[in-house]
Enzyme design. Structure first.
Site, PDB file in Angstrom:
ATOM      1  N   ARG A 194      -2.045  10.599  -4.666  1.00 27.72           N
ATOM      2  CA  ARG A 194      -1.466   9.257  -4.852  1.00 27.72           C
ATOM      3  C   ARG A 194      -1.709   8.484  -3.560  1.00 27.72           C
ATOM      4  O   ARG A 194      -2.089   9.055  -2.537  1.00 27.72           O
ATOM      5  CB  ARG A 194       0.012   9.269  -5.239  1.00 27.72           C
ATOM      6  CG  ARG A 194       0.860  10.399  -4.771  1.00 27.72           C
ATOM      7  CD  ARG A 194       1.042  10.517  -3.283  1.00 27.72           C
ATOM      8  NE  ARG A 194       1.710   9.366  -2.690  1.00 27.72           N
ATOM      9  CZ  ARG A 194       1.844   9.168  -1.385  1.00 27.72           C
ATOM     10  NH1 ARG A 194       1.319  10.037  -0.517  1.00 27.72           N
ATOM     11  NH2 ARG A 194       2.459   8.124  -0.904  1.00 27.72           N
ATOM     12  N   GLY A 195      -1.486   7.173  -3.607  1.00 27.20           N
ATOM     13  CA  GLY A 195      -1.750   6.338  -2.440  1.00 27.20           C
ATOM     14  C   GLY A 195      -3.058   5.593  -2.625  1.00 27.20           C
ATOM     15  O   GLY A 195      -4.059   6.187  -3.069  1.00 27.20           O
ATOM     16  N   ASN A 224       6.212  -3.742  -1.066  1.00 28.91           N
ATOM     17  CA  ASN A 224       6.174  -2.352  -0.645  1.00 28.91           C
ATOM     18  C   ASN A 224       7.319  -1.618  -1.344  1.00 28.91           C
ATOM     19  O   ASN A 224       8.113  -2.206  -2.067  1.00 28.91           O
ATOM     20  CB  ASN A 224       6.286  -2.243   0.884  1.00 28.91           C
ATOM     21  CG  ASN A 224       5.949  -0.858   1.402  1.00 28.91           C
ATOM     22  OD1 ASN A 224       4.999  -0.222   0.939  1.00 28.91           O
ATOM     23  ND2 ASN A 224       6.736  -0.355   2.346  1.00 28.91           N
ATOM     24  N   LYS A 225       7.398  -0.327  -1.094  1.00 31.94           N
ATOM     25  CA  LYS A 225       8.404   0.542  -1.721  1.00 31.94           C
ATOM     26  C   LYS A 225       9.799  -0.078  -1.668  1.00 31.94           C
ATOM     27  O   LYS A 225      10.193  -0.658  -0.664  1.00 31.94           O
ATOM     28  CB  LYS A 225       8.415   1.884  -0.992  1.00 31.94           C
ATOM     29  CG  LYS A 225       9.267   2.955  -1.616  1.00 31.94           C
ATOM     30  CD  LYS A 225       8.779   3.363  -2.984  1.00 31.94           C
ATOM     31  CE  LYS A 225       7.347   3.848  -2.911  1.00 31.94           C
ATOM     32  NZ  LYS A 225       6.650   3.872  -4.173  1.00 31.94           N
ATOM     33  N   ARG A 248      -5.579   5.821 -14.060  1.00 35.73           N
ATOM     34  CA  ARG A 248      -4.474   5.010 -13.510  1.00 35.73           C
ATOM     35  C   ARG A 248      -4.790   3.555 -13.853  1.00 35.73           C
ATOM     36  O   ARG A 248      -5.286   2.800 -13.012  1.00 35.73           O
ATOM     37  CB  ARG A 248      -4.374   5.167 -11.972  1.00 35.73           C
ATOM     38  CG  ARG A 248      -3.785   6.472 -11.468  1.00 35.73           C
ATOM     39  CD  ARG A 248      -2.275   6.583 -11.606  1.00 35.73           C
ATOM     40  NE  ARG A 248      -1.528   5.732 -10.717  1.00 35.73           N
ATOM     41  CZ  ARG A 248      -1.205   6.064  -9.456  1.00 35.73           C
ATOM     42  NH1 ARG A 248      -1.567   7.224  -8.953  1.00 35.73           N
ATOM     43  NH2 ARG A 248      -0.520   5.223  -8.717  1.00 35.73           N
ATOM     44  N   ASP A 288       1.937  -2.132  -0.427  1.00 29.25           N
ATOM     45  CA  ASP A 288       1.115  -1.957  -1.627  1.00 29.25           C
ATOM     46  C   ASP A 288       0.312  -3.203  -1.938  1.00 29.25           C
ATOM     47  O   ASP A 288      -0.755  -3.142  -2.529  1.00 29.25           O
ATOM     48  CB  ASP A 288       1.997  -1.587  -2.815  1.00 29.25           C
ATOM     49  CG  ASP A 288       2.532  -0.178  -2.666  1.00 29.25           C
ATOM     50  OD1 ASP A 288       3.577  -0.019  -2.023  1.00 29.25           O
ATOM     51  OD2 ASP A 288       1.865   0.750  -3.148  1.00 29.25           O
TER      52      ASP A 288
END
Lengths: 366, 366
Positions: B57-58, B257-258, B100, B246
């Site tokens: 992931r990432g 972002n998160k 994805r 992101d």
């Protein structure tokens, strides 16, 4: 408050006393939210253990438990010798006090029982007065929360989204709770609203206890990660914040409460969202002059490094979430300055934090 | 970065390719931090599954994985017919893309490989060019993170306490990472400092992945509950915040972002603590005109209602933490406005968020 068991709703207090069997009855909070169980403690030693092992927690609840435990203990004394009775009483008192050595509520509650007891002239009178005083302490706790709710519900309008943090609910008191009192009173008044419960890591009291309480009362609610409240505020989805307090400084209006409370207050201020703290009067510290003097308990690393819950097999287990080689830092509380607090909801009304001191007589200054 | 296995330190990339066996090699991130394992994917279908199932992931990491997966797929074609080869290539491309569907990085990475391939005149040349292009994509990712670290490390002084949120580490890229790049570069330059990792509920990437990375690199760190950062800032215990992103809006400087990033930015602003966002250039969105237009992914309730970890018996399990009758609300990301961001660390230097647009040519505006 009411709890639904096998489809039937029944009223429970967090702490109660059964006089015929001389037993203290506690909701076993360590099993919540997954199992509801009331435990019956047959003697004061068992009651002390229950306080120590956190069967019961929360300032009001452990105060009432200690008061009942003292009455329970002195009622088992046989004889008429007042001196021997006093010695026995002292042993009971110390046993209950040492169950949570840093908590002030059990000691305050037991002192109130002792003061009433001493007006009795015989052992039998004192035993009877002890139980009456413990009952009065518990009833007062309920009455204070009721009054707090009556004042606080005025802040709630139908359609509101309300954020709360941790559990300052009826499980932390004898009944009704502090931060939850305005919610229950507003619901009883026919208002409908939605509550976001911060999960409140690391111990998750919001996701477990507050969510359980609100589910029992059929109040619309959702659990959110502690990280999410800022986003919801930014998007206009939170109208009001109500939290509890472990210690409120009467001189400065600063509030110590569960870790994360300060963060929510900062966010609420930025977004112009009213931020209220609901407290019983016993929580006010009239002596301390600065929030930086409040000792912040550093708790076990394991709380941050993992979580407790129910596995797919229905077993209650602790799991390690974090990297095995890493440590944690786990302050249990933080301090919110007065400038971030819109108002403090008390049984005597709602006050600006800076006004507590000028209203100190009304607020039970001692 | 280096990983220590049975006492021996060895260098790994998150994503790599083994040409002789035509296999993609990935660190199995779902097992971290409890088990370190590299999985070898024998064909492009397996590689697509690994992307889909979040073995990797990432943004940077899934981009490189897709690039390698495309090369892996086209290399198995037998024959000289360019038309048939193009059809085969298209199948590989679509299979990897659909792994994805909402992510933009795999598509961008594969398009880069395709552009290079088309300069080849024969199937064999194109197969060879595909692998070379995939290798170049991965190496560029590493180079960008290296440059980002070189700029960002100037912000770090010995003795600092640095807060980070989620995992924008080397596990999210091919190597080095974005938010972690300044840390690794500062360490290599002999600076010593301490990192607080937000656990980053609900998925706990800070407690698991970032803490694991920092432990491997022997960087002093502690995990904290997301609730605790405000308290630490208030007590002067945090000097610098570095997070990843992101999506960063080139026109406004807003950063998605998160979930929880916005909260940390608000707290940092209040306390005058520098708040930096470290990003590869591919993260910049030059089109969107407002952060409110960024779609915020609503993720599964189960993430908030429980946690994954290792039981006392060593089994990896999900436990339900929250009240069984309660639901959750789980936004995956939040948006931080430019006014809260001190600077954006890029491979091309550090910029004020409002300056991104005027430096757009330098920052790869397309």
């Amino acid at each position: 408050m009411n709890v639904t068991i096998r489809g039937r709703s029944r009223h429970f207090r967090t702490v109660a006393f059964d006089a015929p069997s001389n037993s203290v009855q506690l909701i076993e909070q360590r099993l919540l939210p997954h199992t509801f169980q009331v435990v019956s403690l047959a003697n004061y030693r068992q009651t002390a253990c229950a306080i120590k092992d956190m069967v019961v927690r929360g300032a009001g609840a452990i105060g009432a438990t200690a008061a009942y435990g003292l009455a329970q203990g002195v009622r088992t004394f046989r004889g008429r010798n007042l001196e021997k009775f006093a010695k026995h009483t002292e042993i009971v008192f110390q046993t209950l006090k040492s169950a949570r050595p840093t908590a002030v509520d059990p000691v305050n509650a037991m002192n109130q029982v002792l003061r009433v007891m001493t007006s009795g002239e015989t052992v039998e009178q004192r035993q009877s007065l002890a139980l009456a005083a413990a009952e009065e302490f518990a009833n007062e706790d309920v009455q204070h929360c009721t009054e707090l709710g009556r004042h606080g519900m005025k802040l709630i309008r139908s359609g509101m989204n309300i954020l709360t943090h941790c559990n300052a609910g009826w499980l932390a008191f004898v009944d009704i709770g502090s931060a939850t009192a305005p919610l229950y009173a507003a619901q009883a008044a026919g208002k409908s609203f939605h509550v976001y419960c911060d999960e409140t890591r690391p111990r998750s009291q919001g996701a477990t206890l507050t969510a359980w309480e609100l589910a029992q009362q059929k109040i619309s609610h959702q659990i959110i990660a502690d990280n999410a409240a800022g986003h919801f505020m930014q998007r206009g989805k939170i109208d009001l914040v109500i939290v509890g307090s472990d210690r409120t400084l009467g001189r400065t209006g600063e509030v110590a409460n569960k870790i994360g409370t300060y963060t929510k207050a900062v966010l609420a201020k930025r977004h112009g969202i009213p931020f209220y703290v609901a407290i019983p009067l016993s929580t006010i510290d009239w002596q301390m002059r600065s929030g930086f003097d409040i000792p912040i308990e550093e708790r076990a690393e394991s709380e941050v490094l993992g979580a407790w819950g129910i596995t797919s097999r229905g077993r209650r287990e602790y799991i390690r979430v974090a990297n095995p080689g890493s440590g944690a830092c786990n302050p249990g509380f933080d301090v919110t300055p007065a400038e971030l607090i819109t108002g403090i909801i008390t049984p005597a009304g709602i006050f600006k934090p800076a006004e507590l001191w000028s209203h100190r007589k009304q607020l039970g200054f001692v």
